[in-house]
Motif scaffolding. Structure first.
Motif, short mmCIF file in Angstrom:
data_model
loop_
_atom_site.label_atom_id
_atom_site.label_comp_id
_atom_site.label_asym_id
_atom_site.label_seq_id
_atom_site.Cartn_x
_atom_site.Cartn_y
_atom_site.Cartn_z
N TYR A 20 3.47 -8.02 -8.65
CA TYR A 20 4.09 -8.08 -9.98
C TYR A 20 3.40 -7.13 -10.95
N SER A 21 2.07 -6.98 -10.83
CA SER A 21 1.35 -6.05 -11.70
C SER A 21 1.86 -4.62 -11.52
N LEU A 22 2.06 -4.22 -10.27
CA LEU A 22 2.51 -2.85 -10.02
C LEU A 22 3.99 -2.67 -10.32
N LEU A 23 4.79 -3.72 -10.13
CA LEU A 23 6.20 -3.61 -10.51
C LEU A 23 6.31 -3.34 -12.01
N SER A 24 5.43 -3.95 -12.78
CA SER A 24 5.39 -3.67 -14.21
C SER A 24 4.84 -2.28 -14.47
N GLY A 25 3.75 -1.94 -13.78
CA GLY A 25 3.09 -0.67 -14.01
C GLY A 25 3.96 0.53 -13.71
N TYR A 26 4.80 0.42 -12.70
CA TYR A 26 5.69 1.53 -12.33
C TYR A 26 7.03 1.46 -13.04
N GLY A 27 7.21 0.49 -13.93
CA GLY A 27 8.43 0.40 -14.70
C GLY A 27 9.61 -0.19 -13.96
N ASP A 28 9.35 -0.84 -12.81
CA ASP A 28 10.45 -1.43 -12.04
C ASP A 28 10.84 -2.81 -12.54
N MET A 29 10.01 -3.39 -13.42
CA MET A 29 10.29 -4.71 -13.97
C MET A 29 9.62 -4.77 -15.34
N PRO A 30 10.31 -5.30 -16.35
CA PRO A 30 9.69 -5.37 -17.68
C PRO A 30 8.37 -6.13 -17.65
N ALA A 31 7.40 -5.65 -18.39
CA ALA A 31 6.08 -6.28 -18.40
C ALA A 31 6.17 -7.73 -18.86
N MET B 147 4.35 -9.57 -15.84
CA MET B 147 2.93 -9.83 -16.00
C MET B 147 2.59 -11.32 -16.13
N PRO B 148 3.40 -12.14 -16.80
CA PRO B 148 3.10 -13.58 -16.76
C PRO B 148 3.14 -14.14 -15.35
N LYS B 149 4.05 -13.63 -14.51
CA LYS B 149 4.10 -14.07 -13.11
C LYS B 149 2.86 -13.60 -12.36
N ALA B 150 2.43 -12.38 -12.66
CA ALA B 150 1.22 -11.87 -12.03
C ALA B 150 0.01 -12.71 -12.41
N LYS B 151 -0.08 -13.06 -13.69
CA LYS B 151 -1.23 -13.83 -14.16
C LYS B 151 -1.23 -15.24 -13.57
N GLN B 152 -0.05 -15.84 -13.49
CA GLN B 152 0.05 -17.18 -12.90
C GLN B 152 -0.39 -17.17 -11.44
N GLY C 139 0.79 -1.22 0.00
CA GLY C 139 0.00 0.00 0.00
C GLY C 139 0.82 1.27 0.00
N GLN C 140 2.11 1.17 0.34
CA GLN C 140 2.98 2.35 0.36
C GLN C 140 3.52 2.69 -1.02
N ARG C 141 3.46 1.74 -1.95
CA ARG C 141 4.01 1.90 -3.29
C ARG C 141 5.53 2.12 -3.22
N GLY C 142 6.14 2.58 -4.32
CA GLY C 142 7.59 2.75 -4.32
C GLY C 142 8.31 1.46 -3.98
N GLU C 143 9.32 1.57 -3.13
CA GLU C 143 10.08 0.40 -2.70
C GLU C 143 9.21 -0.57 -1.89
N GLY C 144 8.10 -0.06 -1.39
CA GLY C 144 7.20 -0.91 -0.62
C GLY C 144 6.64 -2.07 -1.43
N ILE C 145 6.56 -1.92 -2.76
CA ILE C 145 6.00 -3.00 -3.58
C ILE C 145 6.89 -4.24 -3.51
N ARG C 146 8.21 -4.03 -3.63
CA ARG C 146 9.13 -5.17 -3.54
C ARG C 146 9.14 -5.76 -2.13
N LYS C 147 9.07 -4.90 -1.13
CA LYS C 147 9.01 -5.40 0.24
C LYS C 147 7.74 -6.22 0.44
N GLY C 148 6.63 -5.70 -0.07
CA GLY C 148 5.37 -6.42 0.04
C GLY C 148 5.44 -7.76 -0.65
N LEU C 149 6.03 -7.79 -1.84
CA LEU C 149 6.16 -9.05 -2.58
C LEU C 149 6.93 -10.09 -1.77
#
Length: 269
Positions: free
Chosen positions: A130-141, A145-150, A96-106
Motif C-alpha cells: 500500500y505504501s508503494l501504491l501510494s508512492g507511485y501514484g497508483d492509489m490516492p495516499a 496510507m491508512p491501510k498501510a499503517k494499519q 520487488g518488480q515494482r510496476g504492476e508487480g506491486i498489485r500482484k504482490g499485494l
C-alpha cells in the motif's frame, strides 16, 4: 571472488505430489572442493523443519572448517502454514518488480494473511504494498496510507522484533505522517534488529538524503544496501540518485548505466 565469498551453497529441489527431494552441496570457492553434500527426502508439510535442518548442518560444517565463522542464522518462517509461506514468498517476488508487480504482490500478501492472520511478515508485505501504491501514484495516499499503517501496526503487534515491520512503519511515518523523528527512530530500530535488511537500509538512506540532508550518512546506508544485495536494482538506483549529493557525479552515471544495461532498459526504481 569479487564479493569476497569463501563458501557457496548450491542445490536442487524436486517435488512429486506431497514429497520433496532437496539436494545441497557446500563448496570451497578457492579450489572448488566439495566440503559437504547431502540429499533430503521429506513431506511438503515438513518444509520448515527441513530448512532448519539444512541451516543447522551448514552452520556446523562452516564451524568445523578452518577460518570459517558462525555467520548463518537459523530459518524463522514466521508461520507454520506452508501455503501462507508460499504466498508470502511470491508476494515479495512480485513486489520487488515494482510496476504492476506491486498489485500482484499485494494479492499474494493478502492471501497469506487470510490463510494465517497471525503471520507478521505477510502483514508487513501488505503495508509495503500500500505504501508503494501510494508512492507511485497508483492509489490516492488518503486511501492507501491508512491501510498501510494499519497493516504495519498489526505486524508490530504480532512481532515487535521484526525488522521489516519497523522499516515499514518508518516509511509511513516519513512520507505520510511527516513524523520524521519517529521515522528515524523506527529505521534505526529496524537496523538494530537486523542489520542485513536491505529494504530498511536503502529506505533509511533515502530518508537521510531527502529528509535529513545528511548525505554522507545516506551514502553509507546505500552502499551497505548494495553490498548486502548486489542484484537489487532498487538499492543500486537509490545509490546512483544520491551520489551527486556528495559530488560523485561520474560514479553516479556509471552506477545508473550499469543497472540500466543490466535490465535491458526496462527498470523501475
Amino acid at each position: 571472488d569479487k564479493l569476497g565469498v569463501a563458501t557457496v551453497l548450491t542445490g536442487s529441489l524436486q517435488r512429486s505430489g506431497s514429497r520433496l527431494r532437496v539436494t545441497v552441496r557446500l563448496e570451497n570457492v578457492a579450489d572448488h572442493s566439495e566440503l559437504w553434500t547431502e540429499q533430503y527426502d521429506r513431506e511438503v508439510k515438513d518444509v520448515f523443519k527441513l530448512q532448519d535442518d539444512i541451516a543447522r548442518e551448514v552452520v556446523n560444517r562452516l564451524q568445523s572448517s578452518p577460518g570459517r565463522s558462525n555467520a548463518a542464522a537459523i530459518v524463522n518462517a514466521g508461520t507454520t502454514n506452508v501455503e501462507a509461506y508460499s504466498a508470502y514468498l511470491q508476494g515479495r517476488y512480485f513486489w520487488g518488480q515494482r510496476g504492476e508487480g506491486i498489485r500482484k504482490g499485494l494479492a499474494f500478501f493478502e492471501r497469506a494473511v487470510a490463510l494465517d492472520s497471525t503471520y507478521a511478515p505477510a502483514w508487513t508485505g501488505v503495508a509495503d504494498s500500500y505504501s508503494l501504491l501510494s508512492g507511485y501514484g497508483d492509489m490516492p495516499a488518503r486511501v492507501a496510507m491508512p491501510k498501510a499503517k494499519q497493516a504495519a501496526k498489526r505486524a508490530l503487534d504480532l512481532d515487535s522484533t521484526l525488522a521489516a515491520a519497523h522499516a515499514a512503519m518508518a516509511f509511513i511515518l516519513e512520507v505520510y505522517d511527516y513524523d520524521w523523528a519517529g521515522s528515524e527512530r523506527e529505521y534505526t530500530t529496524a537496523l538494530r534488529l537486523d542489520s542485513t535488511y536491505v529494504v530498511g537500509r536503502y529506505w533509511y538512506g533515502m530518508y537521510l538524503n531527502v529528509v535529513a540532508g545528511r548525505d554522507k550518512e545516506a551514502e553509507v546506508q546505500n552502499r551497505a544496501a548494495v553490498a548486502l544485495d548486489p542484484l537489487s536494482p532498487h538499492a543500486a538506483n537509490l545509490l546512483a540518485q544520491m551520489l551527486p549529493m556528495v559530488g560523485k557525479y561520474d560514479e553516479s552515471v556509471a552506477e545508473a548505466r550499469r543497472e540500466y544495461e543490466k535490465h535491458g532498459g526496462r527498470l523501475e526504481t
